[in-house]
Design an enzyme around this catalytic site. Structure first.
Site, mmCIF file in Angstrom:
data_model
loop_
_atom_site.group_PDB
_atom_site.id
_atom_site.type_symbol
_atom_site.label_atom_id
_atom_site.label_comp_id
_atom_site.label_asym_id
_atom_site.label_seq_id
_atom_site.Cartn_x
_atom_site.Cartn_y
_atom_site.Cartn_z
ATOM 1 N N SER A 122 0.839 -1.212 0.000
ATOM 2 C CA SER A 122 0.000 0.000 0.000
ATOM 3 C C SER A 122 0.866 1.251 0.000
ATOM 4 O O SER A 122 1.984 1.246 0.537
ATOM 5 C CB SER A 122 -0.870 0.002 1.266
ATOM 6 O OG SER A 122 -1.498 1.250 1.431
ATOM 7 N N TYR A 127 -0.302 -0.599 10.497
ATOM 8 C CA TYR A 127 -0.552 -1.090 9.135
ATOM 9 C C TYR A 127 0.476 -0.508 8.166
ATOM 10 O O TYR A 127 1.086 -1.234 7.368
ATOM 11 C CB TYR A 127 -1.968 -0.691 8.741
ATOM 12 C CG TYR A 127 -2.333 -0.855 7.284
ATOM 13 C CD1 TYR A 127 -2.646 -2.106 6.763
ATOM 14 C CD2 TYR A 127 -2.415 0.252 6.439
ATOM 15 C CE1 TYR A 127 -3.010 -2.248 5.430
ATOM 16 C CE2 TYR A 127 -2.782 0.117 5.108
ATOM 17 C CZ TYR A 127 -3.080 -1.129 4.601
ATOM 18 O OH TYR A 127 -3.437 -1.270 3.278
ATOM 19 N N LYS A 184 3.261 -2.572 6.068
ATOM 20 C CA LYS A 184 3.363 -2.546 4.602
ATOM 21 C C LYS A 184 4.752 -2.082 4.162
ATOM 22 O O LYS A 184 5.278 -2.561 3.151
ATOM 23 C CB LYS A 184 2.278 -1.638 4.005
ATOM 24 C CG LYS A 184 0.851 -2.183 4.159
ATOM 25 C CD LYS A 184 0.598 -3.445 3.371
ATOM 26 C CE LYS A 184 -0.896 -3.765 3.241
ATOM 27 N NZ LYS A 184 -1.160 -5.067 2.616
HETATM 28 N N1 LIG Z 1 -9.031 -0.971 -0.448
HETATM 29 C C1 LIG Z 1 -8.056 -0.117 -0.656
HETATM 30 O O1 LIG Z 1 -8.287 1.053 -0.997
HETATM 31 C C2 LIG Z 1 -6.620 -0.572 -0.519
HETATM 32 C C3 LIG Z 1 -5.591 0.363 -0.708
HETATM 33 C C4 LIG Z 1 -4.276 -0.035 -0.599
HETATM 34 C C5 LIG Z 1 -3.974 -1.370 -0.330
HETATM 35 N N2 LIG Z 1 -4.984 -2.257 -0.142
HETATM 36 C C6 LIG Z 1 -4.615 -3.652 0.177
HETATM 37 O O2 LIG Z 1 -5.375 -4.537 -0.615
HETATM 38 C C7 LIG Z 1 -5.614 -5.732 0.116
HETATM 39 C C8 LIG Z 1 -7.106 -6.013 0.164
HETATM 40 O O3 LIG Z 1 -7.763 -4.914 0.749
HETATM 41 P P1 LIG Z 1 -9.364 -4.749 0.681
HETATM 42 O O4 LIG Z 1 -9.656 -3.324 0.908
HETATM 43 O O5 LIG Z 1 -9.890 -5.423 -0.539
HETATM 44 O O6 LIG Z 1 -9.784 -5.580 1.993
HETATM 45 P P2 LIG Z 1 -11.175 -6.255 2.378
HETATM 46 O O7 LIG Z 1 -12.290 -5.744 1.540
HETATM 47 O O8 LIG Z 1 -11.263 -6.170 3.858
HETATM 48 O O9 LIG Z 1 -10.940 -7.794 1.975
HETATM 49 C C9 LIG Z 1 -9.938 -8.509 2.622
HETATM 50 C C10 LIG Z 1 -10.049 -9.974 2.224
HETATM 51 O O10 LIG Z 1 -9.037 -10.695 2.957
HETATM 52 C C11 LIG Z 1 -9.663 -11.708 3.752
HETATM 53 N N3 LIG Z 1 -8.941 -11.837 5.010
HETATM 54 C C12 LIG Z 1 -8.834 -10.934 6.017
HETATM 55 N N4 LIG Z 1 -8.131 -11.447 7.035
HETATM 56 C C13 LIG Z 1 -7.790 -12.713 6.663
HETATM 57 C C14 LIG Z 1 -7.086 -13.766 7.287
HETATM 58 N N5 LIG Z 1 -6.562 -13.631 8.511
HETATM 59 N N6 LIG Z 1 -6.919 -14.939 6.613
HETATM 60 C C15 LIG Z 1 -7.451 -15.090 5.381
HETATM 61 N N7 LIG Z 1 -8.121 -14.137 4.736
HETATM 62 C C16 LIG Z 1 -8.301 -12.960 5.376
HETATM 63 C C17 LIG Z 1 -11.104 -11.219 3.960
HETATM 64 O O11 LIG Z 1 -12.009 -12.290 4.208
HETATM 65 P P3 LIG Z 1 -12.359 -12.760 5.719
HETATM 66 O O12 LIG Z 1 -12.562 -11.522 6.543
HETATM 67 O O13 LIG Z 1 -13.572 -13.608 5.565
HETATM 68 O O14 LIG Z 1 -11.184 -13.567 6.188
HETATM 69 C C18 LIG Z 1 -11.380 -10.587 2.592
HETATM 70 O O15 LIG Z 1 -11.738 -11.562 1.666
HETATM 71 C C19 LIG Z 1 -5.003 -5.530 1.497
HETATM 72 O O16 LIG Z 1 -3.712 -6.100 1.549
HETATM 73 C C20 LIG Z 1 -4.917 -4.024 1.617
HETATM 74 O O17 LIG Z 1 -3.895 -3.626 2.487
HETATM 75 C C21 LIG Z 1 -6.304 -1.894 -0.218
#
Ligand SMILES: NC(=O)c1ccc[n+]([C@@H]2O[C@H](COP(=O)([O-])OP(=O)(O)OC[C@H]3O[C@@H](n4cnc5c(N)ncnc54)[C@H](OP(=O)(O)O)[C@@H]3O)[C@@H](O)[C@H]2O)c1
Length: 258
Positions: free
Chosen positions: A136, A149, A153
Site C-alpha cells: 500500500s 498497518y 506494509k
Molecule cells: N481498499 C483499498 O483502498 C486498498 C488500498 C491499498 C492497499 N490495499 C490492500 O489490498 C488488500 C485487500 O484490501 P481490501 O480493501 O480489498 O480488503 P477487504 O475488503 O477487507 O478484503 C480482505 C479480504 O481478505 C480476507 N482476510 C482478512 N483477514 C484474513 C485472514 N486472517 N486470513 C485469510 N483471509 C483474510 C477477507 O475475508 P475474511 O474476513 O472472511 O477472512 C477478505 O476476503 C489488502 O492487503 C490491503 O492492504 C487496499
C-alpha cells in the site's frame, strides 16, 4: 524462454482474500487471462466466483493445509498473490498491544508465511513460480490512524526485495503499492458517495482505482512479460498525492493544480 505474453492459461493461481474487495478484482483478472484461480479467506462466500478454501493465513497449520489442498487438486502452484490484509482505524496512542500484534501478523507475517510455503512448492517445479505482494501507499508515506498497518506494509516492501534475492532464479517476488481502490468497503474509509467523490478529486487521475485494475497489474507482474522483474514494488496509485504545499503556497504555479 516462455513466450512473452500476459496469458495465464494452465497456470494455477492462489489469491489470498480473493473473495471480495481488491482480492476479488485480482481473482477475476487472472481468470480473464485464462488461469485456474483458488481463493481463501476465513469466511466462505455464499456464491464463490472461484474455487474457495477456508484458511486463516496467520496460522501455519492452516496455510500448510491450504497448500496441500491446492497441490492435491491441481498438482502445481504457479502464482501466489498475497492480498489478504488491511486495518481498521485506531489511534496509535490508544490501540492495544494485541491490536498492533494482529495488524502486523496479517499484513507482514502472514504474507511471509504464505510465501514460504509457496516457495517450497515452486522451487520444486521446473518453471518455478511468481509471488506478488499487495502492499500500500500507506507504507510509503505517514499513515495516521493506521500506523501499525503502514509500518507493516513498509516492512512488506522490504520483504519483497529480500525474498526476491533469496529465492532467485526460480521464483520471482514482486509487489504492488496500491493507492485508493473503489471496493465495497470504500465507504468505511471515505464516508458517503460525496466523500468518495471528494477524495477522488485529490488523485491526479481523478478517481479511485477499480479492483480489476489492481488485478491487471498483478497479472502483468506474474506473467512472462515481466520475466526480468523481481524484487520490485510497482506504485499503482493513479499518480499519487499532489504535494500539499502547492495548495497552500501563493506563488503562481499555473493552473494544473488550481
Ligand atoms: N481498499 C483499498 O483502498 C486498498 C488500498 C491499498 C492497499 N490495499 C490492500 O489490498 C488488500 C485487500 O484490501 P481490501 O480493501 O480489498 O480488503 P477487504 O475488503 O477487507 O478484503 C480482505 C479480504 O481478505 C480476507 N482476510 C482478512 N483477514 C484474513 C485472514 N486472517 N486470513 C485469510 N483471509 C483474510 C477477507 O475475508 P475474511 O474476513 O472472511 O477472512 C477478505 O476476503 C489488502 O492487503 C490491503 O492492504 C487496499
Amino acid at each position: 524462454m516462455a513466450g512473452r505474453h500476459l496469458r495465464q492459461d494452465g497456470a494455477v493461481v492462489l489469491v489470498t482474500g480473493g473473495v471480495r474487495g481488491v482480492g476479488a478484482g485480482i481473482a477475476s483478472a487472472f481468470q480473464n487471462h485464462g488461469a485456474t484461480v483458488v481463493t481463501c479467506a476465513r469466511t466462505e462466500p455464499e456464491h464463490p466466483a472461484a474455487e474457495f478454501v477456508r484458511c486463516d493465513v496467520r496460522h501455519p497449520g492452516q496455510v500448510r493445509a491450504l497448500m496441500e489442498r491446492v497441490l492435491d487438486r491441481h498438482g502445481r502452484l504457479d502464482v501466489v498473490v498475497n492480498n489478504a490484509g488491511g486495518s481498521p482505524y485506531a489511534s496509535a496512542a490508544e490501540a492495544s498491544p494485541r491490536f498492533h500484534d494482529k495488524i502486523v501478523q496479517l499484513n507482514l507475517l502472514a504474507p511471509l508465511l504464505v510465501a514460504q510455503e509457496a516457495n517450497a512448492v515452486m522451487q520444486r517445479q521446473d518453471s518455478g513460480g511468481s509471488i506478488v505482494m499487495i502492499s500500500s501507499v500507506s507504507g510509503r508515506r505517514p499513515s495516521p490512524g493506521t500506523a501499525a498497518y503502514g509500518a507493516a506494509k513498509a516492512g512488506l516492501d522490504n520483504l519483497t526485495a529480500s525474498l526476491a534475492v533469496e529465492w532467485a532464479p526460480k521464483v520471482r517476488v514482486n509487489g504492488l503499492a496500491v493507492g485508493m481502490v473503489r471496493t465495497e468497503g470504500a465507504h468505511l474509509h471515505y464516508g458517503s458517495e460525496a466523500g468518495v467523490a471528494a477524495v477522488a478529486k485529490t488523485v491526479p487521475l481523478g478517481r479511485l482505482a477499480e479492483p480489476e485494475e489492481i488485478g491487471d497489474c498483478a497479472v502483468f507482474l506474474a506473467s512472462p512479460l515481466a520475466s526480468y522483474v523481481s524484487g520490485a514494488t510497482l506504485l499503482v496509485h493513479g499518480g499519487g498525492e499532489v504535494p500539499a504545499f502547492l495548495a497552500a503556497a501563493d506563488a503562481d504555479h499555473g493552473s494544473t493544480h488550481g
